[in-house]
Design a protein around this motif. Structure first.
Motif, PDB file in Angstrom:
ATOM      1  N   LYS A  15     -14.094 -31.544  46.930  1.00 26.87           N
ATOM      2  CA  LYS A  15     -14.441 -30.630  45.847  1.00 26.87           C
ATOM      3  C   LYS A  15     -14.553 -31.433  44.550  1.00 26.87           C
ATOM      4  O   LYS A  15     -13.568 -31.997  44.072  1.00 26.87           O
ATOM      5  CB  LYS A  15     -13.371 -29.548  45.730  1.00 26.87           C
ATOM      6  N   THR A  16     -15.768 -31.484  44.002  1.00 30.12           N
ATOM      7  CA  THR A  16     -16.054 -32.300  42.828  1.00 30.12           C
ATOM      8  C   THR A  16     -16.454 -31.416  41.655  1.00 30.12           C
ATOM      9  O   THR A  16     -17.179 -30.438  41.821  1.00 30.12           O
ATOM     10  CB  THR A  16     -17.204 -33.287  43.131  1.00 30.12           C
ATOM     11  N   VAL A  17     -16.009 -31.774  40.471  1.00 31.33           N
ATOM     12  CA  VAL A  17     -16.422 -31.113  39.242  1.00 31.33           C
ATOM     13  C   VAL A  17     -17.264 -32.105  38.440  1.00 31.33           C
ATOM     14  O   VAL A  17     -16.979 -33.305  38.431  1.00 31.33           O
ATOM     15  CB  VAL A  17     -15.212 -30.621  38.410  1.00 31.33           C
ATOM     16  N   THR A  18     -18.303 -31.600  37.802  1.00 32.86           N
ATOM     17  CA  THR A  18     -19.136 -32.430  36.939  1.00 32.86           C
ATOM     18  C   THR A  18     -18.813 -32.110  35.486  1.00 32.86           C
ATOM     19  O   THR A  18     -18.899 -30.956  35.069  1.00 32.86           O
ATOM     20  CB  THR A  18     -20.635 -32.181  37.209  1.00 32.86           C
ATOM     21  N   GLY A  24     -19.887 -32.861  31.612  1.00 34.12           N
ATOM     22  CA  GLY A  24     -21.071 -33.358  30.942  1.00 34.12           C
ATOM     23  C   GLY A  24     -21.308 -32.715  29.594  1.00 34.12           C
ATOM     24  O   GLY A  24     -20.537 -31.878  29.128  1.00 34.12           O
ATOM     25  N   ILE A  25     -22.413 -33.124  28.995  1.00 37.52           N
ATOM     26  CA  ILE A  25     -22.868 -32.603  27.717  1.00 37.52           C
ATOM     27  C   ILE A  25     -24.020 -31.654  28.032  1.00 37.52           C
ATOM     28  O   ILE A  25     -24.937 -32.021  28.765  1.00 37.52           O
ATOM     29  CB  ILE A  25     -23.393 -33.735  26.804  1.00 37.52           C
ATOM     30  N   ALA A  26     -23.961 -30.453  27.517  1.00 35.54           N
ATOM     31  CA  ALA A  26     -25.041 -29.507  27.793  1.00 35.54           C
ATOM     32  C   ALA A  26     -25.234 -28.570  26.611  1.00 35.54           C
ATOM     33  O   ALA A  26     -24.261 -28.061  26.037  1.00 35.54           O
ATOM     34  CB  ALA A  26     -24.728 -28.700  29.047  1.00 35.54           C
ATOM     35  N   GLY A  67     -22.750 -25.537  41.831  1.00 35.65           N
ATOM     36  CA  GLY A  67     -21.673 -26.513  41.812  1.00 35.65           C
ATOM     37  C   GLY A  67     -20.685 -26.170  40.718  1.00 35.65           C
ATOM     38  O   GLY A  67     -20.781 -25.136  40.055  1.00 35.65           O
ATOM     39  N   SER A  68     -19.722 -27.043  40.512  1.00 35.06           N
ATOM     40  CA  SER A  68     -18.692 -26.836  39.490  1.00 35.06           C
ATOM     41  C   SER A  68     -18.997 -27.714  38.281  1.00 35.06           C
ATOM     42  O   SER A  68     -19.113 -28.934  38.415  1.00 35.06           O
ATOM     43  CB  SER A  68     -17.318 -27.197  40.052  1.00 35.06           C
ATOM     44  N   PHE A  69     -19.131 -27.093  37.123  1.00 30.64           N
ATOM     45  CA  PHE A  69     -19.448 -27.796  35.884  1.00 30.64           C
ATOM     46  C   PHE A  69     -18.459 -27.422  34.801  1.00 30.64           C
ATOM     47  O   PHE A  69     -18.053 -26.269  34.698  1.00 30.64           O
ATOM     48  CB  PHE A  69     -20.848 -27.425  35.376  1.00 30.64           C
ATOM     49  N   ILE A  70     -18.111 -28.399  33.982  1.00 29.67           N
ATOM     50  CA  ILE A  70     -17.404 -28.163  32.729  1.00 29.67           C
ATOM     51  C   ILE A  70     -18.239 -28.892  31.684  1.00 29.67           C
ATOM     52  O   ILE A  70     -18.384 -30.115  31.735  1.00 29.67           O
ATOM     53  CB  ILE A  70     -15.958 -28.681  32.750  1.00 29.67           C
ATOM     54  N   GLY A  92       3.189 -20.460  37.260  1.00 27.27           N
ATOM     55  CA  GLY A  92       3.395 -21.253  36.056  1.00 27.27           C
ATOM     56  C   GLY A  92       3.213 -22.753  36.199  1.00 27.27           C
ATOM     57  O   GLY A  92       3.467 -23.491  35.251  1.00 27.27           O
ATOM     58  N   LEU A  93       2.780 -23.218  37.357  1.00 27.51           N
ATOM     59  CA  LEU A  93       2.524 -24.645  37.539  1.00 27.51           C
ATOM     60  C   LEU A  93       1.127 -24.981  37.023  1.00 27.51           C
ATOM     61  O   LEU A  93       0.301 -24.095  36.797  1.00 27.51           O
ATOM     62  CB  LEU A  93       2.644 -25.021  39.020  1.00 27.51           C
ATOM     63  N   ILE A  94       0.869 -26.256  36.827  1.00 28.22           N
ATOM     64  CA  ILE A  94      -0.452 -26.692  36.382  1.00 28.22           C
ATOM     65  C   ILE A  94      -1.206 -27.281  37.568  1.00 28.22           C
ATOM     66  O   ILE A  94      -0.609 -27.829  38.488  1.00 28.22           O
ATOM     67  CB  ILE A  94      -0.378 -27.709  35.230  1.00 28.22           C
ATOM     68  N   GLU A  95      -2.539 -27.167  37.514  1.00 28.04           N
ATOM     69  CA  GLU A  95      -3.339 -27.630  38.636  1.00 28.04           C
ATOM     70  C   GLU A  95      -4.710 -28.105  38.157  1.00 28.04           C
ATOM     71  O   GLU A  95      -5.322 -27.492  37.282  1.00 28.04           O
ATOM     72  CB  GLU A  95      -3.507 -26.467  39.621  1.00 28.04           C
ATOM     73  N   PHE A  96      -5.159 -29.198  38.735  1.00 28.42           N
ATOM     74  CA  PHE A  96      -6.540 -29.648  38.592  1.00 28.42           C
ATOM     75  C   PHE A  96      -7.156 -29.424  39.969  1.00 28.42           C
ATOM     76  O   PHE A  96      -6.884 -30.184  40.895  1.00 28.42           O
ATOM     77  CB  PHE A  96      -6.598 -31.129  38.184  1.00 28.42           C
ATOM     78  N   PRO A  97      -7.936 -28.352  40.136  1.00 31.02           N
ATOM     79  CA  PRO A  97      -8.342 -27.921  41.476  1.00 31.02           C
ATOM     80  C   PRO A  97      -9.507 -28.701  42.087  1.00 31.02           C
ATOM     81  O   PRO A  97     -10.258 -28.155  42.877  1.00 31.02           O
ATOM     82  CB  PRO A  97      -8.709 -26.453  41.251  1.00 31.02           C
ATOM     83  N   TYR A  98      -9.643 -29.953  41.734  1.00 33.12           N
ATOM     84  CA  TYR A  98     -10.740 -30.771  42.251  1.00 33.12           C
ATOM     85  C   TYR A  98     -10.189 -32.074  42.819  1.00 33.12           C
ATOM     86  O   TYR A  98      -9.128 -32.542  42.428  1.00 33.12           O
ATOM     87  CB  TYR A  98     -11.745 -31.088  41.136  1.00 33.12           C
ATOM     88  N   ASP A  99     -10.955 -32.655  43.732  1.00 31.24           N
ATOM     89  CA  ASP A  99     -10.586 -33.934  44.329  1.00 31.24           C
ATOM     90  C   ASP A  99     -11.249 -35.099  43.614  1.00 31.24           C
ATOM     91  O   ASP A  99     -10.817 -36.241  43.747  1.00 31.24           O
ATOM     92  CB  ASP A  99     -11.011 -33.974  45.808  1.00 31.24           C
ATOM     93  N   ALA A 100     -12.343 -34.805  42.898  1.00 35.63           N
ATOM     94  CA  ALA A 100     -13.110 -35.871  42.248  1.00 35.63           C
ATOM     95  C   ALA A 100     -13.762 -35.349  40.973  1.00 35.63           C
ATOM     96  O   ALA A 100     -13.999 -34.147  40.826  1.00 35.63           O
ATOM     97  CB  ALA A 100     -14.172 -36.401  43.204  1.00 35.63           C
ATOM     98  N   ILE A 101     -14.060 -36.282  40.068  1.00 35.34           N
ATOM     99  CA  ILE A 101     -14.717 -35.966  38.802  1.00 35.34           C
ATOM    100  C   ILE A 101     -16.000 -36.793  38.721  1.00 35.34           C
ATOM    101  O   ILE A 101     -15.972 -38.015  38.921  1.00 35.34           O
ATOM    102  CB  ILE A 101     -13.835 -36.334  37.594  1.00 35.34           C
ATOM    103  N   HIS A 102     -17.101 -36.117  38.420  1.00 32.43           N
ATOM    104  CA  HIS A 102     -18.366 -36.800  38.157  1.00 32.43           C
ATOM    105  C   HIS A 102     -18.682 -36.557  36.683  1.00 32.43           C
ATOM    106  O   HIS A 102     -18.661 -35.416  36.219  1.00 32.43           O
ATOM    107  CB  HIS A 102     -19.482 -36.237  39.043  1.00 32.43           C
ATOM    108  N   VAL A 103     -18.957 -37.621  35.938  1.00 34.37           N
ATOM    109  CA  VAL A 103     -19.307 -37.495  34.528  1.00 34.37           C
ATOM    110  C   VAL A 103     -20.800 -37.741  34.392  1.00 34.37           C
ATOM    111  O   VAL A 103     -21.332 -38.741  34.899  1.00 34.37           O
ATOM    112  CB  VAL A 103     -18.501 -38.478  33.650  1.00 34.37           C
ATOM    113  N   ASP A 104     -21.493 -36.820  33.717  1.00 30.51           N
ATOM    114  CA  ASP A 104     -22.950 -36.889  33.639  1.00 30.51           C
ATOM    115  C   ASP A 104     -23.426 -36.560  32.231  1.00 30.51           C
ATOM    116  O   ASP A 104     -23.333 -35.421  31.790  1.00 30.51           O
ATOM    117  CB  ASP A 104     -23.557 -35.896  34.634  1.00 30.51           C
ATOM    118  N   PHE A 105     -23.907 -37.588  31.512  1.00 26.12           N
ATOM    119  CA  PHE A 105     -24.550 -37.356  30.240  1.00 26.12           C
ATOM    120  C   PHE A 105     -25.375 -38.578  29.868  1.00 26.12           C
ATOM    121  O   PHE A 105     -25.163 -39.668  30.380  1.00 26.12           O
ATOM    122  CB  PHE A 105     -23.562 -36.989  29.130  1.00 26.12           C
TER     123      PHE A 105
END
Length: 113
Positions: A2-5, A7-9, A28-31, A95-108
């Motif tokens: 599970k990957t999140v991208t 980027g700048i948009a 897909g998953s974008f932030i 109340g726990l914290i989580e980053f729900p992805y296995d990988a990060i893709h940076v795109d800009f």
């Protein structure tokens, strides 16, 4: 995986992705960030390290995140607060914290003005 991208948009690009998703087309998953300045402000070096450690690790307490990164709990708390506000980290129902992805893709793309 599970990957999140990250980027700048521009708003138009985000709206287009939203409309395509509304039509049932997977996006897909974008932030997205409005500018490189904001992206780099939110994702400082220590915060990148925190995300790298949390990727695929499941939910954990802030204290556990501090222990795993060998950092002060108060400093990690500040970083977690910023990453929660940016929508990068999530809080679980217990109340726990989580980053729900296995990988990060940076795109800009940075280009001359």
């Amino acid at each position: 995986m599970k990957t999140v991208t990250l980027g700048i948009a521009a708003r138009e690009k985000i709206n287009k992705r939203f409309l395509e998703a509304f039509k049932g087309k997977p996006q897909g998953s974008f932030i997205s960030f409005e500018s490189p300045v904001i992206l780099f402000k939110v994702l400082s070096g220590r915060r990148w390290e925190l995300l790298k450690m949390m990727a695929g690790a499941g939910a954990m307490s802030i204290r556990e995140a501090a222990r795993r990164t060998e950092r002060d709990v108060k400093a990690v708390h500040g970083d977690v607060t910023a990453l929660l506000a940016a929508g990068i980290l999530q809080k679980t129902s217990d109340g726990l914290i989580e980053f729900p992805y296995d990988a990060i893709h940076v795109d800009f793309l940075l280009q001359a003005a």
